[in-house]
Every structure is written in structure tokens, then in C-alpha cells.
Write a protein that holds these residues in place. Structure first.
Motif, PDB file in Angstrom:
ATOM      1  N   VAL A 150       3.931   7.078   1.703  1.00 14.57           N
ATOM      2  CA  VAL A 150       4.484   5.855   2.512  1.00 14.57           C
ATOM      3  C   VAL A 150       4.086   4.777   2.086  1.00 14.57           C
ATOM      4  O   VAL A 150       2.870   4.746   1.564  1.00 14.57           O
ATOM      5  CB  VAL A 150       3.824   6.133   4.075  1.00 14.57           C
ATOM      6  N   THR A 151       5.104   3.737   2.084  1.00 16.53           N
ATOM      7  CA  THR A 151       4.544   2.443   1.548  1.00 16.53           C
ATOM      8  C   THR A 151       4.834   1.418   2.596  1.00 16.53           C
ATOM      9  O   THR A 151       5.800   1.330   3.150  1.00 16.53           O
ATOM     10  CB  THR A 151       5.608   2.014   0.520  1.00 16.53           C
ATOM     11  N   LEU A 152       3.673   0.710   2.826  1.00 19.86           N
ATOM     12  CA  LEU A 152       3.621  -0.481   3.687  1.00 19.86           C
ATOM     13  C   LEU A 152       3.489  -1.791   2.947  1.00 19.86           C
ATOM     14  O   LEU A 152       2.708  -1.842   2.292  1.00 19.86           O
ATOM     15  CB  LEU A 152       2.605  -0.370   4.736  1.00 19.86           C
ATOM     16  N   SER A 153       4.640  -2.685   3.252  1.00 18.98           N
ATOM     17  CA  SER A 153       4.573  -3.869   2.412  1.00 18.98           C
ATOM     18  C   SER A 153       4.587  -5.089   3.486  1.00 18.98           C
ATOM     19  O   SER A 153       5.172  -4.890   4.616  1.00 18.98           O
ATOM     20  CB  SER A 153       5.937  -4.023   1.594  1.00 18.98           C
TER      21      SER A 153
ATOM     22  N   LEU B 218       0.814  -1.211  -0.125  1.00 23.53           N
ATOM     23  CA  LEU B 218       0.008   0.079  -0.051  1.00 23.53           C
ATOM     24  C   LEU B 218       0.760   1.091   0.074  1.00 23.53           C
ATOM     25  O   LEU B 218       1.714   1.568   0.904  1.00 23.53           O
ATOM     26  CB  LEU B 218      -0.840   0.020   1.298  1.00 23.53           C
ATOM     27  N   THR B 219       0.920   1.982  -0.980  1.00 27.49           N
ATOM     28  CA  THR B 219       1.531   3.276  -1.096  1.00 27.49           C
ATOM     29  C   THR B 219       0.486   4.383  -1.131  1.00 27.49           C
ATOM     30  O   THR B 219      -0.420   4.467  -1.950  1.00 27.49           O
ATOM     31  CB  THR B 219       2.232   3.524  -2.272  1.00 27.49           C
ATOM     32  N   TYR B 220       0.612   5.209   0.013  1.00 23.15           N
ATOM     33  CA  TYR B 220      -0.374   6.161   0.210  1.00 23.15           C
ATOM     34  C   TYR B 220       0.393   7.715   0.431  1.00 23.15           C
ATOM     35  O   TYR B 220       1.375   7.779   1.118  1.00 23.15           O
ATOM     36  CB  TYR B 220      -1.466   6.128   1.185  1.00 23.15           C
ATOM     37  N   ARG B 221      -0.293   8.676  -0.008  1.00 25.36           N
ATOM     38  CA  ARG B 221       0.298  10.164   0.304  1.00 25.36           C
ATOM     39  C   ARG B 221      -0.860  10.497   1.675  1.00 25.36           C
ATOM     40  O   ARG B 221      -1.899  10.851   1.261  1.00 25.36           O
ATOM     41  CB  ARG B 221       0.129  10.930  -0.797  1.00 25.36           C
ATOM     42  N   PHE B 222      -0.069  10.863   2.582  1.00 27.58           N
ATOM     43  CA  PHE B 222      -0.791  11.662   3.834  1.00 27.58           C
ATOM     44  C   PHE B 222      -0.199  12.789   3.956  1.00 27.58           C
ATOM     45  O   PHE B 222       0.711  13.392   4.365  1.00 27.58           O
ATOM     46  CB  PHE B 222      -0.250  10.771   4.970  1.00 27.58           C
ATOM     47  N   ASP B 223      -1.188  13.798   3.344  1.00 27.77           N
ATOM     48  CA  ASP B 223      -0.912  15.286   3.197  1.00 27.77           C
ATOM     49  C   ASP B 223      -2.387  16.094   3.901  1.00 27.77           C
ATOM     50  O   ASP B 223      -3.350  16.025   2.879  1.00 27.77           O
ATOM     51  CB  ASP B 223      -0.448  15.791   2.134  1.00 27.77           C
ATOM     52  N   PRO B 224      -2.578  16.431   5.066  1.00 31.38           N
ATOM     53  CA  PRO B 224      -1.585  16.702   5.798  1.00 31.38           C
ATOM     54  C   PRO B 224      -1.201  15.624   6.961  1.00 31.38           C
ATOM     55  O   PRO B 224      -1.843  14.666   6.649  1.00 31.38           O
ATOM     56  CB  PRO B 224      -2.094  17.739   7.001  1.00 31.38           C
ATOM     57  N   PRO B 225      -0.078  15.537   7.564  1.00 31.22           N
ATOM     58  CA  PRO B 225       0.180  14.209   8.362  1.00 31.22           C
ATOM     59  C   PRO B 225      -1.059  13.901   9.358  1.00 31.22           C
ATOM     60  O   PRO B 225      -1.638  14.634   9.756  1.00 31.22           O
ATOM     61  CB  PRO B 225       1.194  14.690   9.329  1.00 31.22           C
ATOM     62  N   THR B 226      -1.009  12.399   9.688  1.00 31.28           N
ATOM     63  CA  THR B 226      -2.042  11.958  10.137  1.00 31.28           C
ATOM     64  C   THR B 226      -1.796  10.763  11.166  1.00 31.28           C
ATOM     65  O   THR B 226      -0.967  10.100  10.810  1.00 31.28           O
ATOM     66  CB  THR B 226      -3.222  11.667   9.469  1.00 31.28           C
ATOM     67  N   ASP B 227      -2.777  10.563  11.999  1.00 30.02           N
ATOM     68  CA  ASP B 227      -2.543   9.241  12.844  1.00 30.02           C
ATOM     69  C   ASP B 227      -3.575   8.030  11.760  1.00 30.02           C
ATOM     70  O   ASP B 227      -4.306   8.393  11.261  1.00 30.02           O
ATOM     71  CB  ASP B 227      -3.343   9.245  14.095  1.00 30.02           C
ATOM     72  N   ALA B 228      -2.836   7.089  11.898  1.00 29.45           N
ATOM     73  CA  ALA B 228      -3.399   5.896  10.950  1.00 29.45           C
ATOM     74  C   ALA B 228      -3.586   4.458  11.667  1.00 29.45           C
ATOM     75  O   ALA B 228      -2.672   4.346  12.565  1.00 29.45           O
ATOM     76  CB  ALA B 228      -2.806   5.635   9.853  1.00 29.45           C
ATOM     77  N   ILE B 229      -4.634   3.881  11.251  1.00 31.93           N
ATOM     78  CA  ILE B 229      -4.587   2.553  11.722  1.00 31.93           C
ATOM     79  C   ILE B 229      -4.788   1.478  10.518  1.00 31.93           C
ATOM     80  O   ILE B 229      -5.531   1.610   9.817  1.00 31.93           O
ATOM     81  CB  ILE B 229      -6.016   2.210  12.681  1.00 31.93           C
ATOM     82  N   TYR B 230      -3.913   0.503  10.600  1.00 31.28           N
ATOM     83  CA  TYR B 230      -3.728  -0.429   9.197  1.00 31.28           C
ATOM     84  C   TYR B 230      -3.988  -1.781   9.961  1.00 31.28           C
ATOM     85  O   TYR B 230      -3.994  -2.237  11.396  1.00 31.28           O
ATOM     86  CB  TYR B 230      -2.462  -0.701   9.057  1.00 31.28           C
TER      87      TYR B 230
ATOM     88  N   THR C 200       7.451  -4.113   6.266  1.00 31.31           N
ATOM     89  CA  THR C 200       8.299  -3.015   6.254  1.00 31.31           C
ATOM     90  C   THR C 200       7.340  -1.770   5.887  1.00 31.31           C
ATOM     91  O   THR C 200       6.393  -1.832   5.124  1.00 31.31           O
ATOM     92  CB  THR C 200       9.127  -3.113   5.341  1.00 31.31           C
ATOM     93  N   PHE C 201       7.771  -0.701   6.253  1.00 33.35           N
ATOM     94  CA  PHE C 201       7.427   0.713   5.992  1.00 33.35           C
ATOM     95  C   PHE C 201       8.612   1.354   5.211  1.00 33.35           C
ATOM     96  O   PHE C 201       9.745   1.324   5.668  1.00 33.35           O
ATOM     97  CB  PHE C 201       7.065   1.526   7.365  1.00 33.35           C
ATOM     98  N   ASP C 202       8.270   2.160   4.276  1.00 32.55           N
ATOM     99  CA  ASP C 202       9.134   3.022   3.616  1.00 32.55           C
ATOM    100  C   ASP C 202       8.582   4.100   3.349  1.00 32.55           C
ATOM    101  O   ASP C 202       7.781   4.528   2.496  1.00 32.55           O
ATOM    102  CB  ASP C 202       9.730   2.378   2.177  1.00 32.55           C
ATOM    103  N   PRO C 203       9.283   5.303   3.997  1.00 34.25           N
ATOM    104  CA  PRO C 203      10.398   5.393   4.843  1.00 34.25           C
ATOM    105  C   PRO C 203       9.921   4.605   6.367  1.00 34.25           C
ATOM    106  O   PRO C 203       8.962   4.337   6.507  1.00 34.25           O
ATOM    107  CB  PRO C 203      10.642   6.860   4.993  1.00 34.25           C
ATOM    108  N   SER C 204      10.875   4.478   7.200  1.00 32.01           N
ATOM    109  CA  SER C 204      10.518   3.816   8.230  1.00 32.01           C
ATOM    110  C   SER C 204       9.694   4.727   9.212  1.00 32.01           C
ATOM    111  O   SER C 204       9.662   5.763   9.162  1.00 32.01           O
ATOM    112  CB  SER C 204      11.956   3.640   9.137  1.00 32.01           C
TER     113      SER C 204
END
Length: 258
Positions: free
Chosen positions: A67-70, A9-21, A39-43
Motif C-alpha cells: 500500500v502506498t500513501l501519498s 510511504l510504501t509498505y507491505r502489510f502481511d498479514p493484513p492489519t489495522d494501521a494508524i497514520y 491518496t491511497f494506492d490501492p484505494s
């Protein structure tokens, strides 16, 4: 069945936010995780929680920018069985206490509005036969069509529109089962043979002292489902929930034999 599941999952978070996966394979009896990487990229720093009853696993974090979560896992999901017509329905006083919440209406499943319809349409059946009759009715009357529904669509709206996607089919199935006195809850899953590949919404019913998975869309075999999370409806099983808006850049989900 041994399956390899992958999600990126690659998402753009703008503005910054709290997230639940919620995208990790659940810890559930008969479902065994043999290998797993995340893994998160970036960490990104995150907290991980597990629901005691359902084995659903939650990642909580603060994200910003792209942010990409793999995630990847090899899972032995046991021998999931299709629901039999002769599986018995319980009287409510026989149900375990933790099953009782799944008899009640919830945000997307207003089952209290469907009692009369369920009785007239399915009143000569019970248990597995009644669930099967509900699935047959959905298949005959609801079209699988993207773009008809959105994140606010309830089962009542789907009943009127007669179209939707997997979450809408699931909400309507849950609603009609609860209106029939059968506990039912939503399940998010990885699904073998689902086309196009994606996270899949199905549901399960409590009959004969156990939960039985069913796919109201009939797009994926029950034997190829890998459980992620379960709850009252889609609000409890969403793979990503954020406080602020976000933009999907890329999302890839695959399930293959391992």
C-alpha cells in the motif's frame, strides 16, 4: 514561511492489519494549510480524527499487501521564533490544566530518575536559560549516530550510550526539562534543510504562557518546522503504528520552499 511538504510511504502489510497514520499537517494556531492532497494506492477506506487540543490528525484504516500513501501540502507556518534565554518559567500552580501531564514521566522519558542530575548540572538556571543549557549539554555529550538505538530505547538508555537519533535526542531533552520542572512534550514535524530528508522528532517546552519549539539535534532551523503531531513521547507521535508487522518498501519525505 510558505513550505511544500511531501511524503510517500510504501509498505507491505502481511498479514493484513489495522494501521494508524499520523503524517498530515496539524491544525495549529499560526500554521495554515493552503493546499492539501492525500491518496491511497490501492484505494483504502479510512476514518480521520483530530485531537482537540493539539490539532494532530489521525488516519485509521485496515491495510493488506503493498500500500502506498501519498501526502502533499502547502503550508504557511508563520514566524516561528527561537527560544529566548530570558523566557520565564512558571510555578506549577500557574500552569494550565492541559499542560500538567507534560511534567510527569512517560514511557520513554523517565524524568523521575533525573532530578538529582538536573539540579547539579543545571541548578543555577531557569526558564529559557535552563532549556538552552540542557540543549548545550546534549550537543556536547550525545553523538548523532544511527543504529545505536531502536524503538524500545528510553532516555535513560541514551544517557548511558551517549548516542542516538532525533527521537533519542528529543526524549533526553524532554526528560531533563521535566526533571527541571518545565513541561515538555514531543513533536513530530516536517523539517526544512534536514539532511537526509525524513520525518523529524523535536520537542517543545511551556514557558511564558506558550509552547516553544526546539530542535535538540540542531539539524534543522526552528523557522522551517511544520508540525504534524505532539504528545508525551514517541509513542504518541509515530507516523505509522500497526497491530501486525509490516515491511517498508519505500519512504520519501521532502520539504521545499513554496
Amino acid at each position: 514561511m510558505k513550505l511544500r511538504v511531501r511524503a510517500q510511504l510504501t509498505y507491505r502489510f502481511d498479514p493484513p492489519t489495522d494501521a494508524i497514520y499520523k503524517m498530515q499537517v496539524a491544525h495549529w494556531p499560526g500554521q495554515h494549510i493552503l493546499e492539501e492532497t492525500l491518496t491511497f494506492d490501492p484505494s483504502v477506506a479510512f476514518n480521520e480524527d483530530e485531537h482537540a487540543e493539539s490539532g494532530s490528525r489521525t488516519l485509521r484504516c485496515h491495510v493488506e499487501g503493498e500500500v502506498t500513501l501519498s501526502y502533499e501540502a502547502v503550508v504557511e507556518n508563520g514566524q516561528l521564533q527561537d527560544l529566548s534565554l530570558n523566557v520565564a518559567q512558571h510555578d506549577w500552580n500557574e500552569l494550565p490544566a492541559d499542560v500538567l501531564p507534560y511534567l510527569s514521566p512517560s514511557r520513554y522519558c523517565p524524568s523521575d530518575q533525573f532530578g538529582r542530575f538536573a539540579t547539579r548540572q543545571f541548578g543555577d538556571t531557569s526558564g529559557g536559560a535552563r532549556v538552552s543549557a540542557i540543549l548545550d549539554w546534549i550537543a556536547a555529550n550525545i553523538d548523532y549516530e544511527r543504529g545505536v538505538s531502536d524503538t524500545e530505547t528510553t532516555a535513560a538508555r541514551t544517557f548511558i550510550d551517549r548516542a542516538g537519533v532525533c527521537r533519542d535526542f528529543t526524549h533526553l531533552g524532554i526528560t531533563l526539562c521535566r526533571a527541571s520542572g518545565i513541561p515538555a512534550r514531543a513533536v513530530s514535524a516536517y523539517a526544512l534543510q534536514l539532511e537526509p530528508p525524513d520525518f523529524h522528532a523535536v520537542f517543545e517546552v511551556w514557558l511564558n504562557h506558550s509552547w516553544w519549539l526546539v530542535d535538540p539535534t540542531r539539524l534543522a532551523p526552528v523557522a522551517g518546522l511544520v508540525r504534524i503531531a505532539s504528545g508525551r513521547d514517541a509513542a504518541d507521535i509515530a507516523f505509522l503504528t500497526t497491530q501486525e508487522r509490516c515491511e517498508v518498501i519505500r519512504q520519501v519525505v521532502t520539504v521545499t520552499p513554496a
